[in-house]
Motif scaffolding. Structure first.
Motif, short mmCIF file in Angstrom:
data_model
loop_
_atom_site.label_atom_id
_atom_site.label_comp_id
_atom_site.label_asym_id
_atom_site.label_seq_id
_atom_site.Cartn_x
_atom_site.Cartn_y
_atom_site.Cartn_z
N HIS A 173 0.01 8.28 1.46
CA HIS A 173 0.34 9.69 1.24
C HIS A 173 0.12 10.43 2.54
CE1 HIS A 173 -0.58 13.74 -0.92
NE2 HIS A 173 0.64 13.72 -0.39
N PRO A 233 -3.90 5.88 -1.45
CA PRO A 233 -4.51 5.95 -2.78
C PRO A 233 -4.33 4.69 -3.61
CG PRO A 233 -2.47 7.22 -2.72
CD PRO A 233 -2.74 6.77 -1.32
N LEU A 234 -3.39 3.81 -3.24
CA LEU A 234 -3.11 2.65 -4.09
C LEU A 234 -2.76 1.46 -3.23
CD1 LEU A 234 -2.62 1.37 -6.90
CD2 LEU A 234 -0.27 2.20 -6.76
N LEU A 252 5.16 5.42 -10.09
CA LEU A 252 3.86 5.98 -9.74
C LEU A 252 3.51 7.16 -10.63
CD1 LEU A 252 4.24 5.95 -5.85
CD2 LEU A 252 2.83 4.40 -7.21
N THR A 262 -3.92 9.29 3.55
CA THR A 262 -4.69 8.53 2.56
C THR A 262 -3.83 7.38 2.02
OG1 THR A 262 -3.97 10.02 0.77
CG2 THR A 262 -6.08 10.52 1.86
N ASN A 318 -0.79 11.26 -9.14
CA ASN A 318 -1.75 11.18 -8.04
C ASN A 318 -1.49 10.00 -7.11
OD1 ASN A 318 -3.21 13.42 -9.06
ND2 ASN A 318 -4.31 12.08 -10.49
N TYR A 319 -0.49 9.19 -7.41
CA TYR A 319 -0.10 8.03 -6.61
C TYR A 319 -1.18 6.96 -6.54
CZ TYR A 319 2.91 11.84 -5.00
OH TYR A 319 3.74 12.92 -4.94
N ASP A 320 -2.16 6.99 -7.47
CA ASP A 320 -3.22 5.99 -7.47
C ASP A 320 -3.08 5.00 -8.61
OD1 ASP A 320 -3.73 7.70 -9.54
OD2 ASP A 320 -5.78 8.20 -8.95
N GLY A 321 -1.98 5.01 -9.30
CA GLY A 321 -1.72 4.10 -10.39
C GLY A 321 -0.26 4.20 -10.82
N GLY A 335 0.82 -1.20 0.00
CA GLY A 335 0.00 0.00 0.00
C GLY A 335 0.85 1.25 0.00
#
Length: 489
Positions: free
Chosen positions: A206, A217-218, A254, A215, A257-260, A203
């Motif tokens: 952030h 995010p990923l 990454l 958060t 947005n660090y979500d992908g 995980g």
């Protein structure tokens, strides 16, 4: 250096600094130390303007022995931030050359949380701390809790904190988890755990200190047996070995947005036979050089591989590209010894034949396979120090030594912390750092002090104190946690 009064400027051949070309002063500043540039800027307004130029401090940063490599996010900071960081590093280096080190400030505060301690670390800069713990009362499923806190360091600096309950039960912090800075200057930390189905989950956390907020995010998973992993900047890498002794790496970059992932590739690395089997393997991402690379460390081999930039994301999984090392190092004897710690962009610390060795690979050197080895001997030998010092940092070593009272017995409420800079010669003596003495009316039956963390950017040390009271009824046991922050600059 002296200051000429304004009334005498232009007399007797003495001219104002503004009469000289700016480039001349910039050349002069290249040969000055950090503190000399600061003193030069305090002489007059003109030199203050010259000494405040951003590219002046960027040049000094690039020439520093470790700041530019270990903290690449400083390159995008303002001139004042770079100047402040270089001054802090210079003052710490000077302080560690003294016969005794006296800290400037101490802050102690209780660390109250209803759960099991899993880790406590500084965010880069030393102002914020991140705490990981488990608590069944707060979370019946024993999912992890993250707490981002800014302790109060005196009047006018109130404490700030925020807590986040995760949906997964994460394992305790390790050295390679962070926290670390991304390429955009955000604070990230990598968590990992084992799932019920046998897979590994990672995980990306952030840690936003502006709001503040936490958060994740990923979260991504893998079914392979992960030998080890590393994270730095925008990159994450983990490796595994197949049944036919092929060594694979998954390299991920990454997105903003660090979500992908902006880049996700699987490669095979070329390792000699016998160096990729049951030996313990570690990885490190070296991103400050000319080309981002991955460093493989085992007890019998060190090798560096460039991260490819032209491998498509849709590469055939059955035919991954093969990476060959551009830098290799093998031990003079059978093994490098037992590895104690691996510093990002720094040295590999090992224990071999009673010596602490700092192995520094020079990956950007013009000559191939260049390296340096620095040795540290503890004199007189102490079992607690020579076998396992309390805390290693990239530039400092900290370890505990018990004080003895007048009767010759060791008091559980007295502790001496000794420290030394990372050796530049074959041998460096340890020195007394600070005595921590507390007066208790009823001392608990168990007390432990741990040098928890050190932040090089702020010169701040974190000491964790554990005090437990054991009663006849195990359900009434109580543990008290206290944290002491020690400032040196």
């Amino acid at each position: 250096m002296f200051v000429v009064p304004a009334s005498q400027h232009g007399q007797h051949g003495v001219h104002s600094p503004s009469k000289f070309v700016v480039d001349v002063w910039l050349v002069i500043m290249r040969y000055l130390s950090v503190l000399d540039i600061v003193r030069l800027g305090n002489t007059c307004r003109t030199l203050h303007e010259f000494a405040s130029l951003r590219h002046v401090w960027r040049d000094v940063l690039f020439q520093h022995r470790f700041l530019d490599q270990c903290y690449p996010h400083l390159r995008s900071c303002t001139a004042e931030d770079i100047r402040h960081q270089l001054k802090t590093a210079a003052r710490l280096d000077h302080l560690w050359t003294q016969s005794s080190i006296v800290p400037k400030r101490l802050y102690t505060f209780p660390l109250d949380f209803p759960g099991v301690f899993q880790g406590l670390k500084f965010l880069p800069g030393g102002t914020w701390l991140v705490l990981l713990f488990h608590c069944r009362n707060l979370n019946p499923s024993r999912h992890s809790n993250l707490c981002l806190m800014k302790p109060s360091t005196g009047a006018g600096f109130p404490a700030v904190s925020t807590t986040f309950q995760s949906e997964m039960c994460w394992l305790p912090f390790l050295d390679q988890d962070g926290p670390y800075k991304s390429s955009r200057g955000d604070n990230l930390i990598l968590l990992r755990t084992k799932c019920n189905d046998g897979s590994n989950a990672f995980g990306i956390v952030h840690l936003n200190t502006k709001i503040p907020s936490i958060t994740i995010p990923l979260i991504f998973r893998t079914n392979v047996f992960v030998r080890n992993y590393a994270a730095s900047g925008d990159y994450i890498v983990y490796g595994w070995i197949t049944a036919d002794r092929r060594h694979f790496l998954r390299i991920m970059q990454l997105n903003d947005n660090y979500d992908g992932f902006r880049k996700d590739m699987t490669v095979e690395i070329d390792c000699p036979k016998g160096h990729d089997g049951k030996l313990r393997i570690r990885y490190d991402l070296r991103l400050s050089g000319r080309v981002p690379c991955i460093l493989l460390v085992s007890t019998r081999l060190m090798a560096a591989y460039n991260i490819p930039s032209n491998v498509p994301n849709s590469v055939d999984a059955n035919l991954p590209p093969l990476l060959t090392p551009f830098w290799q190092l093998r031990p003079a004897a059978v093994t490098f010894g037992r590895f104690v710690k691996l510093f990002h962009e720094g040295a590999i610390v090992s224990l071999y034949e009673g010596q602490i060795r700092f192995i520094r690979p020079h990956l950007d050197a013009s000559e191939p396979n260049t390296y340096a080895i620095e040795k540290y001997n503890f004199d007189p030998p102490r079992s607690q120090s020579s076998q396992w010092p309390c805390l290693f940092s990239a530039q400092r070593i900290f370890w505990r030594s018990s004080l003895h009272n007048q009767k010759g017995t060791t008091s559980p409420w007295q502790m001496t912390i000794e420290t030394s800079a990372v050796p530049e010669n074959v041998h460096r003596e340890g020195r007394v750092l600070i005595d921590l003495q507390e007066t208790q009316t009823s001392a608990p039956s168990a007390s432990t002090r741990i040098v928890q963390d050190w932040d090089e950017l702020s010169g701040r040390l974190c000491i964790k104190s554990i005090q437990s009271r054991f009663t006849q009824d195990p359900r009434c046991r109580k543990t008290t946690w206290r944290v002491t922050l020690v400032d040196f600059v």
